[in-house]
Write a protein that holds these residues in place. Sequence first.
Motif, PDB file in Angstrom:
ATOM      1  N   VAL A  21       0.845  -1.184   0.000  1.00 29.86           N
ATOM      2  CA  VAL A  21       0.000   0.000   0.000  1.00 29.86           C
ATOM      3  C   VAL A  21       0.888   1.243   0.000  1.00 29.86           C
ATOM      4  N   GLY A  22       0.491   2.262  -0.761  1.00 29.91           N
ATOM      5  CA  GLY A  22       1.293   3.485  -0.833  1.00 29.91           C
ATOM      6  C   GLY A  22       2.029   3.606  -2.156  1.00 29.91           C
ATOM      7  N   GLU A  23       2.793   4.682  -2.291  1.00 29.17           N
ATOM      8  CA  GLU A  23       3.532   5.006  -3.512  1.00 29.17           C
ATOM      9  C   GLU A  23       5.019   5.091  -3.170  1.00 29.17           C
ATOM     10  N   PRO A  24       5.792   4.011  -3.391  1.00 32.03           N
ATOM     11  CA  PRO A  24       7.197   3.992  -2.973  1.00 32.03           C
ATOM     12  C   PRO A  24       8.051   5.078  -3.611  1.00 32.03           C
ATOM     13  N   ILE A  25       7.690   5.493  -4.821  1.00 29.41           N
ATOM     14  CA  ILE A  25       8.515   6.460  -5.530  1.00 29.41           C
ATOM     15  C   ILE A  25       8.402   7.866  -4.933  1.00 29.41           C
ATOM     16  N   MET A  26       7.430   8.073  -4.023  1.00 32.98           N
ATOM     17  CA  MET A  26       7.309   9.359  -3.334  1.00 32.98           C
ATOM     18  C   MET A  26       8.460   9.597  -2.363  1.00 32.98           C
ATOM     19  N   TYR A  27       9.029   8.526  -1.843  1.00 39.68           N
ATOM     20  CA  TYR A  27      10.097   8.646  -0.843  1.00 39.68           C
ATOM     21  C   TYR A  27      11.293   9.380  -1.462  1.00 39.68           C
ATOM     22  N   PRO A  28      11.723  10.506  -0.909  1.00 45.30           N
ATOM     23  CA  PRO A  28      12.782  11.313  -1.529  1.00 45.30           C
ATOM     24  C   PRO A  28      14.110  10.581  -1.712  1.00 45.30           C
ATOM     25  N   GLU A  29      14.387   9.583  -0.867  1.00 46.48           N
ATOM     26  CA  GLU A  29      15.653   8.852  -0.949  1.00 46.48           C
ATOM     27  C   GLU A  29      15.477   7.472  -1.586  1.00 46.48           C
ATOM     28  N   ILE A  30      14.546   7.373  -2.534  1.00 44.40           N
ATOM     29  CA  ILE A  30      14.265   6.071  -3.137  1.00 44.40           C
ATOM     30  C   ILE A  30      15.491   5.488  -3.836  1.00 44.40           C
ATOM     31  N   ASN A  31      16.306   6.327  -4.492  1.00 43.04           N
ATOM     32  CA  ASN A  31      17.498   5.815  -5.178  1.00 43.04           C
ATOM     33  C   ASN A  31      18.507   5.228  -4.192  1.00 43.04           C
ATOM     34  N   SER A  32      18.691   5.886  -3.064  1.00 40.07           N
ATOM     35  CA  SER A  32      19.611   5.368  -2.054  1.00 40.07           C
ATOM     36  C   SER A  32      19.099   4.050  -1.483  1.00 40.07           C
ATOM     37  N   LEU A  33      17.787   3.954  -1.311  1.00 44.66           N
ATOM     38  CA  LEU A  33      17.202   2.715  -0.801  1.00 44.66           C
ATOM     39  C   LEU A  33      17.406   1.573  -1.795  1.00 44.66           C
ATOM     40  N   VAL A  34      17.200   1.851  -3.087  1.00 42.81           N
ATOM     41  CA  VAL A  34      17.418   0.840  -4.126  1.00 42.81           C
ATOM     42  C   VAL A  34      18.882   0.408  -4.142  1.00 42.81           C
ATOM     43  N   ASP A  35      19.796   1.365  -3.999  1.00 43.09           N
ATOM     44  CA  ASP A  35      21.225   1.042  -3.950  1.00 43.09           C
ATOM     45  C   ASP A  35      21.537   0.079  -2.805  1.00 43.09           C
ATOM     46  N   GLU A  36      20.915   0.326  -1.641  1.00 46.70           N
ATOM     47  CA  GLU A  36      21.156  -0.529  -0.484  1.00 46.70           C
ATOM     48  C   GLU A  36      20.671  -1.956  -0.737  1.00 46.70           C
ATOM     49  N   LEU A  37      19.540  -2.087  -1.415  1.00 46.00           N
ATOM     50  CA  LEU A  37      19.023  -3.421  -1.740  1.00 46.00           C
ATOM     51  C   LEU A  37      19.939  -4.124  -2.729  1.00 46.00           C
ATOM     52  N   HIS A  38      20.355  -3.403  -3.772  1.00 43.04           N
ATOM     53  CA  HIS A  38      21.222  -4.015  -4.777  1.00 43.04           C
ATOM     54  C   HIS A  38      22.580  -4.380  -4.189  1.00 43.04           C
ATOM     55  N   ARG A  39      23.073  -3.582  -3.256  1.00 40.19           N
ATOM     56  CA  ARG A  39      24.364  -3.886  -2.628  1.00 40.19           C
ATOM     57  C   ARG A  39      24.314  -5.236  -1.926  1.00 40.19           C
ATOM     58  N   ARG A  40      23.126  -5.612  -1.454  1.00 41.64           N
ATOM     59  CA  ARG A  40      22.931  -6.915  -0.812  1.00 41.64           C
ATOM     60  C   ARG A  40      22.514  -7.976  -1.825  1.00 41.64           C
ATOM     61  N   ARG A  41      22.560  -7.629  -3.114  1.00 41.04           N
ATOM     62  CA  ARG A  41      22.154  -8.518  -4.211  1.00 41.04           C
ATOM     63  C   ARG A  41      20.707  -8.984  -4.039  1.00 41.04           C
ATOM     64  N   ILE A  42      19.865  -8.020  -3.679  1.00 44.46           N
ATOM     65  CA  ILE A  42      18.414  -8.229  -3.605  1.00 44.46           C
ATOM     66  C   ILE A  42      17.782  -7.502  -4.792  1.00 44.46           C
ATOM     67  N   SER A  43      17.074  -8.235  -5.643  1.00 46.28           N
ATOM     68  CA  SER A  43      16.459  -7.618  -6.824  1.00 46.28           C
ATOM     69  C   SER A  43      15.306  -6.707  -6.426  1.00 46.28           C
ATOM     70  N   THR A  44      14.931  -5.802  -7.329  1.00 47.41           N
ATOM     71  CA  THR A  44      13.905  -4.800  -7.027  1.00 47.41           C
ATOM     72  C   THR A  44      12.799  -4.812  -8.077  1.00 47.41           C
ATOM     73  N   PHE A  45      11.572  -4.920  -7.619  1.00 45.81           N
ATOM     74  CA  PHE A  45      10.382  -4.832  -8.471  1.00 45.81           C
ATOM     75  C   PHE A  45       9.547  -3.679  -7.920  1.00 45.81           C
ATOM     76  N   LEU A  46       9.600  -2.531  -8.571  1.00 43.13           N
ATOM     77  CA  LEU A  46       8.958  -1.326  -8.038  1.00 43.13           C
ATOM     78  C   LEU A  46       7.722  -0.976  -8.858  1.00 43.13           C
ATOM     79  N   VAL A  47       6.622  -0.676  -8.151  1.00 47.11           N
ATOM     80  CA  VAL A  47       5.361  -0.308  -8.796  1.00 47.11           C
ATOM     81  C   VAL A  47       5.031   1.142  -8.473  1.00 47.11           C
TER      82      VAL A  47
END
Length: 643
Positions: A398-424
């Motif tokens: 629920v909600g709009e993840p892309i609203m979060y101002p630091e979304i790119n940094s959050l994605v970087d943190e996930l990828h650094r752990r080799r966790i794939s990202t599916f963003l809606v």
Amino acid sequence: MAPSFLASRVTLLALLSATTFYCLYKSRRLKLASREVAFAFRNPKLIYITQTGTSRTLAYRLHKLLVSKGLIFDLVDVKDYEPEDLSKETLVVIVSSTWEDGKPPPIAKFFVDWIEESVNDFRVGALLLSKCKFAVFGVGSGAYEEKFNAVAKGISKNMKALGANEVVQLWEGDVDGGGLGKTIEAWGEKLIGVLKGGVQENGLVACGALEDESDSEYVDVSDDEESLENGEELEVIDLEDLAGKGPSRKSRNVAEVNGAKTDGKKEMVTPVIRKNLEKQGYKIIGSHSGVKLCRWTKSQLRGRGGCYKHSFYGIESHRCMEATPSLACANKCVFCWRHHTNPVGKSWQWKMDDPLEIVNTAIDLHTKMIKQMKGVPGVVEERLSEGLLPRHCALSLVGEPIMYPEINSLVDELHRRRISTFLVTNAQFPDKIKLLKPITQLYVSVDAATKDSLKAVDRPLFGDFWERFLDSLTALREKCQRTVYRLTLVKGWNADDVDGYFKLLSLGKPDFIEIKGVTYCGSTATSKLTMENVPWHSDVKAFSEAVALKSEGVYEVACEHEHSCCVLLARVDKFKINNQWFTWIDYEKFHDLVASGEPFNSSDYMAPTPAWAVYGAVEGGFDPQQARFRKERNHKSNRQSTT
């Protein structure tokens, strides 16, 4: 022989005959009564929830009493019971203890959570347990005051909310008061009276003080049953109606002391919102994020199949974490699964948490929820171990993840752990889409084909919502990684305009188009959808084939997941090579590409699609290595459920 002697013998013989006849008659009546109960209630269950053994002892005592009256119950330890079978039961008696802080014993957590989450999951019908009669006996300590017998009370409340009929009122046994054995036997006698037809009548259920038979009361349950039939809501708050109903001054002051306001900015998650989301199974992270254990994660942990993303893209559902860094949204969609129990807004106006802290906490909470699946019937030990190390993150709660101002940094943190990202994203923030770093797969919700229908379906906050929507689709075209249009079909709202949807394809030129039937979420003051608005899988297939035909060979129907009523269209020029589909993802290759820092595109990390997932396969997109478990659904509708 004297006449008086003969007369006395005749009298004695008559008395003996009458006594014998009465005993035979009573015995036959008891046998008939027990047969009637056995006929009315197929394989009744007596389930006990215990930590120290007290509830087990009481359950055995109750079971002995029931058997003595000819009522044969299966005696079951909750750790060996599958809660999904409740919908098939006709009669369930539960003896439940409450453990520390009003929580169930750890071994019963899955059972108790399943019932509560079913109540708060609007995909589950309010009549799920309508065929089931039940009774609950609680075991707890009165010293815990408001937490006294919390588990038993919760089970009783939630089973009634799912349509089950409570035949004897909940009794709250107190281990500190003594005499529990006699108390449960007295309660058992009342239960026996109801089951044998001697107590319950005219929709009234006998209840009251167990020690005093003359002190019975009667509670009319007919109104509750009528409310369920009418599909009334169960304690769900619509955020549109919260004006003037927020926390009191006192609760606001407490929240401020606990850090609810810092630097003049408020927290996104107010106490009211938190309460509603937690009831739905969310774990709240900081002040604006959340994580939740997806039902498909639970399903694949138990070898019962993964979600459509497993079939379409090869994710491991048991290793997928469902999370969001923003519980706020700019739309109020009519098909929202959470009925707007979350904030809405057009810009970020709240306190902001650190992305590293969000990711760390999300993984920690997700891992704890996975650990709690240990001991659940059917959970595969190997998958449980794998589940403790998430490989995928669906940023789509629920909600709009892309609203979060630091979304790119959050994605970087996930990828650094080799966790794939599916963003809606809901296609109201085109600038955010343009600035988004490469992710594994980017979705845009395309909920309607025209301005008027989009307004009716999504109910956006922005006045220029249509322009934002079109700009978002155009921005998608510039992304080099995998992109998806997600279409949610709602019969009577947006499921007929094939031409309109086709025109939108030229704007974003997505790699894939996911077309899914809407999930019924219940009717509320803000959403009047019914099961009649839910398309069949055949409807979704027909619509998908029409779109593919309209594209004149640009797209073809590549995959399907019948269980989710979902179909995938894919670009032929990119993902069909030598008549073989390549819709799956090479996740290790993706992470290597991200780590390299070099430009790459969607074709660089594709993988072949297995035959069972391809459109038209006999498996219908269900992984043959899994075991299909078909649930029974009970929705108020003239249509029959196929799930």
